[in-house]
Design an enzyme around this catalytic site. Structure first.
Site, PDB file in Angstrom:
ATOM      1  N   HIS A 299      -1.973  -7.716   3.069  1.00 29.19           N
ATOM      2  CA  HIS A 299      -1.683  -8.351   4.359  1.00 29.19           C
ATOM      3  C   HIS A 299      -2.505  -7.808   5.525  1.00 29.19           C
ATOM      4  CE1 HIS A 299       1.157  -5.488   6.528  1.00 29.19           C
ATOM      5  NE2 HIS A 299       1.229  -4.971   5.317  1.00 29.19           N
TER       6      HIS A 299
ATOM      7  N   SER B 170      -3.927  -2.906   0.896  1.00 28.81           N
ATOM      8  CA  SER B 170      -2.801  -3.798   1.187  1.00 28.81           C
ATOM      9  C   SER B 170      -3.332  -5.194   1.467  1.00 28.81           C
ATOM     10  CB  SER B 170      -2.065  -3.265   2.421  1.00 28.81           C
ATOM     11  OG  SER B 170      -0.932  -4.031   2.675  1.00 28.81           O
TER      12      SER B 170
ATOM     13  N   ALA C  49       0.846  -1.201   0.000  1.00 22.83           N
ATOM     14  CA  ALA C  49       0.000   0.000   0.000  1.00 22.83           C
ATOM     15  C   ALA C  49       0.877   1.246   0.000  1.00 22.83           C
ATOM     16  CB  ALA C  49      -0.912  -0.005   1.223  1.00 22.83           C
TER      17      ALA C  49
ATOM     18  N   GLN D 145      -6.985  -0.097   6.227  1.00 30.35           N
ATOM     19  CA  GLN D 145      -7.564  -0.735   7.420  1.00 30.35           C
ATOM     20  C   GLN D 145      -9.055  -1.027   7.275  1.00 30.35           C
ATOM     21  OE1 GLN D 145      -5.931  -1.843  10.096  1.00 30.35           O
ATOM     22  NE2 GLN D 145      -3.915  -0.968   9.662  1.00 30.35           N
TER      23      GLN D 145
ATOM     24  N   CYS E 113       4.413   1.191  13.531  1.00 34.63           N
ATOM     25  CA  CYS E 113       5.519   1.978  12.993  1.00 34.63           C
ATOM     26  C   CYS E 113       6.052   2.952  14.028  1.00 34.63           C
ATOM     27  CB  CYS E 113       5.061   2.756  11.763  1.00 34.63           C
ATOM     28  SG  CYS E 113       4.296   1.702  10.549  1.00 34.63           S
TER      29      CYS E 113
HETATM   30  N1  PLP Z   1      -1.843   2.825   5.586  1.00 37.78           N
HETATM   31  C1  PLP Z   1      -2.294   2.319   6.743  1.00 37.78           C
HETATM   32  C2  PLP Z   1      -3.490   2.924   7.385  1.00 37.78           C
HETATM   33  C3  PLP Z   1      -1.625   1.256   7.349  1.00 37.78           C
HETATM   34  O1  PLP Z   1      -2.081   0.769   8.510  1.00 37.78           O
HETATM   35  C4  PLP Z   1      -0.487   0.708   6.716  1.00 37.78           C
HETATM   36  C5  PLP Z   1       0.294  -0.377   7.364  1.00 37.78           C
HETATM   37  O2  PLP Z   1       0.501  -0.352   8.576  1.00 37.78           O
HETATM   38  C6  PLP Z   1      -0.077   1.245   5.483  1.00 37.78           C
HETATM   39  C7  PLP Z   1      -0.776   2.295   4.949  1.00 37.78           C
HETATM   40  C8  PLP Z   1       1.092   0.678   4.741  1.00 37.78           C
HETATM   41  O3  PLP Z   1       0.746  -0.575   4.192  1.00 37.78           O
HETATM   42  P1  PLP Z   1       1.859  -1.555   3.547  1.00 37.78           P
HETATM   43  O4  PLP Z   1       2.410  -2.344   4.677  1.00 37.78           O
HETATM   44  O5  PLP Z   1       1.135  -2.412   2.573  1.00 37.78           O
HETATM   45  O6  PLP Z   1       2.857  -0.677   2.877  1.00 37.78           O
END
Ligand code: PLP
Length: 359
Positions: free
Chosen positions: A187, A185, A72, A168, A305
């Site tokens: 996963h 995303s 994502a 999400q 993160c």
């Molecule tokens: N946006 C949101 C709201 C997320 O929770 C995350 C992942 O924690 C991402 C974007 C990034 O997703 P990806 O791990 O596929 O890069």
């Protein structure tokens, strides 16, 4: 181990795993073929990708196309840099994948505030001159659901495009309506890691970030993985089939957990939310100690993160929490494979460990 971190990632659905196996491709199969090759095994691999594209599209509104990406984060980069927009406005509670990318594109970007409940108000003013607005569907730290249709409308009235990070919410609640671009995303919806998608409204043209063999409608060059696409597609299909059932299950878990943690303060709206995300606090709680004491439970001190950085969460501070309150918060995430008894046990132990700290 009791897994309580469904916002960081979800377990791979058995159906997604099964769908991937054939396309992992050992030497005794043809499943390893390059989906961009014109021969028969190549065309079979390409066909499985197109089935997956349709399955992912079924999580999204009609009238757009799906471009597979590596994550994502990559989809959001493609949207922000590829749309050619220059003046950005993003909500204060976006994930770093939007916040940092938008800042790289427009260091003077506008920040749209949120209420103390963690909602971007639908009457929020879009500053003049802005040509791209980004607001997420469901927040990853506190689970609040944003009024996307109204915000997209406000962006359009201001002459801007609207980007929605639906990472999400996708596969859990109905697709966001009104957006021009939507990032997903795999996963986070019980699919494999290493694949995401950008949905682009028909008629909107983007420029590529990754140049080369012109795969993915010349927007994302590079050989696609049929196995990852098949896993993403199967996960999306199961989400469509089970959306109501999954939401009801998660609702039951939420009410059981809230009953045990009734003395904990909820961060974010109690109603406009995805119930698989419970971000709660107790004043004076030492979260790092809690995590180290409860080693057989996987939960987070904030977003995956931001945790570990020592900085209070930008989401919780945007709600008006002070640094101490933000740092005394934990995020419990549950989902399709969480078991009610486990969630209750985990909450009882969490509350007892907090009480043992004297809070
Ligand atoms: N946006 C949101 C709201 C997320 O929770 C995350 C992942 O924690 C991402 C974007 C990034 O997703 P990806 O791990 O596929 O890069």
């Amino acid at each position: 181990m009791i897994y309580l971190d469904y916002q960081a990632t979800t377990p791979l659905a058995p159906e997604a795993r099964e769908a991937m196996l054939r396309w992992l491709g050992g030497p005794d199969t043809t499943g390893f073929a390059n989906p961009h090759s014109p021969h028969r095994p190549g065309r079979a691999a390409a066909a499985v990708i197109e089935v997956a594209r349709e399955q992912v599209a079924s999580l999204l509104p009609p009238g757009g196309r799906v471009i597979f990406t590596g994550s994502a984060t990559e989809a959001l980069n493609l949207a922000i840099f590829g749309s050619g927009t220059r003046r950005l406005a993003v909500s204060a509670i976006e994930h770093a994948a939007v916040l940092d990318t938008a800042k790289a594109r427009d260091p003077g970007m506008a920040i749209l505030p949120v209420s103390s409940l963690g909602i971007v108000e639908s009457h929020t003013r879009i500053p003049s001159g802005v040509d791209l607005v980004a607001v997420m569907q469901v927040n990853n730290e506190i689970g609040t659901i944003q009024p996307i249709i109204e915000l997209a409308d406000a962006a359009h009235r201001a002459g801007a495009l609207f980007l929605c990070d639906a990472v999400q919410g996708a596969g859990k609640i109905a697709a966001p309506e009104g957006a021009d671009m939507i990032a997903l995303s795999a996963h986070k919806l019980y699919g494999p890691k290493g694949i995401g998608a950008l949905w682009v409204r028909d008629g909107l043209t983007l420029s590529p970030l990754i140049h080369g063999g012109a795969q993915e409608q010349a927007l994302r060059s590079g050989t696609l993985s049929p196995a990852l696409c098949a896993g993403f597609g199967a996960a999306a299909r199961i989400c469509c089939e089970r959306m109501l059932e999954d939401a009801e299950h998660v609702g039951r878990l939420w009410h059981a957990a809230r009953a045990v943690l009734s003395r904990w303060t909820l961060n974010g709206s109690a109603t406009a939310r995805w119930h698989g995300n419970m971000n709660v606090r107790l004043d004076g709680l030492d979260v790092a100690r809690l995590i180290s004491e409860l080693r057989d439970m996987a939960f987070s001190a904030g977003s995956a993160c931001a945790s570990g950085s020592g900085r209070p969460s930008h989401v919780l501070t945007a709600l008006g929490l002070n640094a101490a309150q933000a740092k005394s918060s934990v995020r419990l995430g549950f989902g399709r494979y969480s078991v009610l008894g486990d969630i209750e046990d985990a909450c009882v132990r969490l509350d007892a460990a907090a009480a043992a700290q004297g809070v």
